[in-house]
Design a protein around this motif. Structure first.
Motif, PDB file in Angstrom:
ATOM      1  N   SER A 198       5.307  77.352  42.260  1.00 37.84           N
ATOM      2  CA  SER A 198       5.246  78.852  42.532  1.00 37.84           C
ATOM      3  C   SER A 198       6.640  78.964  42.239  1.00 37.84           C
ATOM      4  O   SER A 198       7.316  79.745  41.270  1.00 37.84           O
ATOM      5  CB  SER A 198       4.693  78.865  43.808  1.00 37.84           C
ATOM      6  OG  SER A 198       5.408  77.620  44.883  1.00 37.84           O
ATOM      7  N   TRP A 199       7.540  78.648  43.142  1.00 38.00           N
ATOM      8  CA  TRP A 199       8.818  79.576  42.797  1.00 38.00           C
ATOM      9  C   TRP A 199       9.922  79.306  41.941  1.00 38.00           C
ATOM     10  O   TRP A 199      10.573  79.947  41.004  1.00 38.00           O
ATOM     11  CB  TRP A 199       9.690  79.029  44.202  1.00 38.00           C
ATOM     12  CG  TRP A 199      10.710  80.035  44.009  1.00 38.00           C
ATOM     13  CD1 TRP A 199      11.187  81.128  44.510  1.00 38.00           C
ATOM     14  CD2 TRP A 199      12.374  79.329  44.527  1.00 38.00           C
ATOM     15  NE1 TRP A 199      12.132  81.989  44.678  1.00 38.00           N
ATOM     16  CE2 TRP A 199      13.105  80.248  45.395  1.00 38.00           C
ATOM     17  CE3 TRP A 199      12.755  78.033  45.218  1.00 38.00           C
ATOM     18  CZ2 TRP A 199      14.204  80.285  45.299  1.00 38.00           C
ATOM     19  CZ3 TRP A 199      13.754  77.707  44.667  1.00 38.00           C
ATOM     20  CH2 TRP A 199      14.412  79.395  45.160  1.00 38.00           C
ATOM     21  N   SER A 229       8.506  78.278  38.884  1.00 33.63           N
ATOM     22  CA  SER A 229       8.100  78.030  38.019  1.00 33.63           C
ATOM     23  C   SER A 229       7.350  79.785  37.793  1.00 33.63           C
ATOM     24  O   SER A 229       6.558  79.906  36.533  1.00 33.63           O
ATOM     25  CB  SER A 229       6.721  76.882  37.486  1.00 33.63           C
ATOM     26  OG  SER A 229       7.197  76.096  38.002  1.00 33.63           O
ATOM     27  N   ASN A 230       8.585  80.578  38.596  1.00 32.93           N
ATOM     28  CA  ASN A 230       7.942  82.312  37.568  1.00 32.93           C
ATOM     29  C   ASN A 230       7.428  82.825  38.303  1.00 32.93           C
ATOM     30  O   ASN A 230       6.569  83.266  37.804  1.00 32.93           O
ATOM     31  CB  ASN A 230       8.559  82.748  36.958  1.00 32.93           C
ATOM     32  CG  ASN A 230      10.077  82.404  36.551  1.00 32.93           C
ATOM     33  OD1 ASN A 230      10.697  82.317  37.525  1.00 32.93           O
ATOM     34  ND2 ASN A 230      10.802  82.466  35.347  1.00 32.93           N
ATOM     35  N   TYR A 231       6.083  81.888  39.573  1.00 33.73           N
ATOM     36  CA  TYR A 231       4.526  82.434  39.748  1.00 33.73           C
ATOM     37  C   TYR A 231       4.643  83.489  40.907  1.00 33.73           C
ATOM     38  O   TYR A 231       5.344  83.329  41.144  1.00 33.73           O
ATOM     39  CB  TYR A 231       3.674  81.150  40.242  1.00 33.73           C
ATOM     40  CG  TYR A 231       2.162  81.171  40.158  1.00 33.73           C
ATOM     41  CD1 TYR A 231       2.024  81.068  39.063  1.00 33.73           C
ATOM     42  CD2 TYR A 231       1.409  81.277  41.242  1.00 33.73           C
ATOM     43  CE1 TYR A 231       0.366  81.502  39.122  1.00 33.73           C
ATOM     44  CE2 TYR A 231       0.376  81.598  41.180  1.00 33.73           C
ATOM     45  CZ  TYR A 231       0.054  81.522  40.473  1.00 33.73           C
ATOM     46  OH  TYR A 231      -1.793  82.052  40.552  1.00 33.73           O
ATOM     47  N   SER A 232       4.010  84.389  40.749  1.00 32.82           N
ATOM     48  CA  SER A 232       3.950  85.156  41.586  1.00 32.82           C
ATOM     49  C   SER A 232       2.845  85.194  42.901  1.00 32.82           C
ATOM     50  O   SER A 232       1.859  85.196  42.522  1.00 32.82           O
ATOM     51  CB  SER A 232       4.552  86.883  41.452  1.00 32.82           C
ATOM     52  OG  SER A 232       3.590  87.942  42.424  1.00 32.82           O
ATOM     53  N   GLN A 269      -1.123  87.878  40.944  1.00 32.82           N
ATOM     54  CA  GLN A 269      -0.986  87.159  40.243  1.00 32.82           C
ATOM     55  C   GLN A 269      -2.437  86.896  39.165  1.00 32.82           C
ATOM     56  O   GLN A 269      -3.500  86.838  39.932  1.00 32.82           O
ATOM     57  CB  GLN A 269      -0.666  85.594  40.584  1.00 32.82           C
ATOM     58  CG  GLN A 269      -0.430  85.044  39.262  1.00 32.82           C
ATOM     59  CD  GLN A 269       0.865  84.924  38.603  1.00 32.82           C
ATOM     60  OE1 GLN A 269       1.645  85.463  38.833  1.00 32.82           O
ATOM     61  NE2 GLN A 269       0.046  84.929  37.225  1.00 32.82           N
TER      62      GLN A 269
END
Length: 75
Positions: free
Chosen positions: A50-51, A53-56, A60
């Motif tokens: 998540s963090w 890999s720029n995953y919101s 999302q």
């Protein structure tokens, strides 16, 4: 490994040795507490997925693609 029966036979024999010798070697030992290791592993997988890999985490959209990040988040 299936190009020859030798690797398959060796893996099978190794498996039988582990199944036979494993309980005998561990008979007098207590269980290993892996709770801290599992917490650290789960947290690191959360960070990677998540963090880093720029995953919101807030909002999302659903990603139906077959990208590696989308596949990792789905599982």
């Amino acid at each position: 490994m299936v190009y020859s029966p030798v690797p398959v036979a060796l893996v099978f024999l190794l498996y039988l040795c582990v199944v036979w010798a494993g309980p005998r070697l561990m008979r007098s030992r207590g269980p290993v507490d892996l709770k801290a290791v599992l917490i650290l592993y789960n947290f690191s997988m959360f960070l990677v997925t998540s963090w880093l890999s720029n995953y919101s985490l807030l909002c999302q959209p659903v990603d139906y693609s077959s990208s590696p990040l989308a596949m990792r988040v789905r599982c």
